[in-house]
Scaffold this active site. Structure first.
Site, PDB file in Angstrom:
ATOM      1  N   TYR A  32       1.087  -1.526   0.156  1.00 24.91           N
ATOM      2  CA  TYR A  32       0.009   0.300  -0.139  1.00 24.91           C
ATOM      3  C   TYR A  32       0.564   1.253   0.154  1.00 24.91           C
ATOM      4  O   TYR A  32       2.205   1.021   0.533  1.00 24.91           O
ATOM      5  CB  TYR A  32      -1.040   0.011   1.290  1.00 24.91           C
ATOM      6  N   LYS A 145       6.484  -1.532   2.017  1.00 22.49           N
ATOM      7  CA  LYS A 145       5.103  -0.992   2.197  1.00 22.49           C
ATOM      8  C   LYS A 145       4.193  -2.415   2.464  1.00 22.49           C
ATOM      9  O   LYS A 145       3.111  -1.943   1.414  1.00 22.49           O
ATOM     10  CB  LYS A 145       5.104   0.317   1.932  1.00 22.49           C
ATOM     11  N   GLU A 177      13.444   2.481  13.550  1.00 23.69           N
ATOM     12  CA  GLU A 177      12.574   3.664  13.292  1.00 23.69           C
ATOM     13  C   GLU A 177      11.395   3.394  13.716  1.00 23.69           C
ATOM     14  O   GLU A 177      11.229   2.585  14.410  1.00 23.69           O
ATOM     15  CB  GLU A 177      12.065   3.410  11.573  1.00 23.69           C
ATOM     16  N   LEU A 201      11.562   1.458   6.418  1.00 29.88           N
ATOM     17  CA  LEU A 201      11.126   1.634   4.924  1.00 29.88           C
ATOM     18  C   LEU A 201      12.454   2.933   5.023  1.00 29.88           C
ATOM     19  O   LEU A 201      12.047   4.004   5.229  1.00 29.88           O
ATOM     20  CB  LEU A 201       9.998   2.118   5.246  1.00 29.88           C
TER      21      LEU A 201
END
Ligand SMILES: Cc1ncc(COP(=O)(O)O)c(C=O)c1O
Length: 281
Positions: A32, A145, A177, A201
């Site tokens: 997504y 993702k 992250e 990411l």
């Protein structure tokens, strides 16, 4: 007006459109993107769509749509929904097929939601937010993702239960992250963030912040740092499409420096606003 889209058709958001045997629903077998829309225009659309195509390729989704097709779809959706300030979620899954692990020979499913949103509460920007650290329990392909967000959800829930905004994930003794953000610290005038790898990411906002730092002549370093270094930083902040550049002033109960948003964080936030102004006509 909130609006949905599924496989060629615009629908109301509450319309029941996903069959039980849909692989996004049953396996989380899909990818997504989320894109923020300002004044009816999607910000950094090319970059988001490029990452979507890379995510599709990484999980071997056989899409025939091009970046241009996705752009047209999103712009059409924005127009139909009359979206001004809002977010667009675009999902691509491995389609509708009888439940079985191997890839089915069916078309992929493309769906989208478009929603008006309120800007982030001003208090968060002015005062900064609190975070916890949490083991990074995700898989080894966090550059994709993916729709599979269970470890992110569990860590975010723990943060929320601790009265915090974000959980900062730690893998092998180093910050990776946030559950839905990239993480930065400022030390002695330089911005430091985790290097890109399979374990994080490649944030689109991260990309914009690198540009903003360059424009402001603020040194930007990509290197690993520990939770201890993070707690001893001069400033800490997070970035994402939805929160932009957001100061973090307390982590695991420890106040970061003076406990107020730092000057470099503020400058980067302002420069991000400039980037938006330039990109959005
Ligand atoms: C795990 C993770 N890292 C980083 C980010 C930030 O990425 P972007 O700036 O592209 O929104 C997100 C955004 O949702 C995320 O889910």
């Amino acid at each position: 007006m909130d609006l949905g889209y599924i496989n060629g058709k615009f629908v109301q958001l509450d319309e029941r459109v996903i069959p039980i045997e849909e692989r996004g629903h049953q396996f989380g077998d899909g990818v997504y993107e989320v894109i923020q829309c300002y004044n009816g225009q999607p910000f950094m659309l090319e970059e988001h769509l490029q990452r979507l195509l890379e995510s599709c390729e990484a999980i071997k989704l056989p899409i025939s749509e091009t970046l241009e097709d996705f752009r047209t779809l999103i712009l059409t959706g924005i127009e139909k929904a009359e979206l001004q300030y809002g977010k667009v979620y675009l999902q691509v899954t491995r389609g509708i097929a009888v439940r079985n692990h191997p890839f089915p020979d069916v078309p992929v499913s493309i769906s989208m939601t478009l929603k008006d949103t309120e800007p982030l509460a001003e208090g968060y920007r002015v005062n900064g937010v609190h975070a916890i650290t949490h083991d990074d329990e995700r898989w080894a392909k966090c550059y994709i993702k993916s729709l599979n967000l269970l470890p992110n959800i569990l860590a975010k829930q723990e943060a929320q239960e601790a009265g915090c905004f974000e959980a900062i994930l730690v893998r092998n003794g180093f910050i990776s992250e946030g559950t839905s953000s990239n993480i930065y610290m400022v030390k002695d005038g330089a911005v430091i963030t985790t290097p890109l790898s399979n374990h994080i990411l490649a944030g689109i906002t991260r990309m914009a912040v690198i540009q903003a730092a360059e424009e402001l002549n603020i040194p930007f370093v990509e290197r690993y740092f520990s939770p201890k270094e993070l707690l001893e930083a001069d400033e800490v902040f997070m970035t994402s499409t939805l929160v932009e550049v957001l100061p973090i002033v307390k982590i695991d109960g420890t106040v970061i420096d003076k406990g107020v948003p730092g000057e470099i964080t503020k400058k980067l936030y302002m420069q991000y606003q400039e980037l938006k102004k330039k990109a959005l006509v």
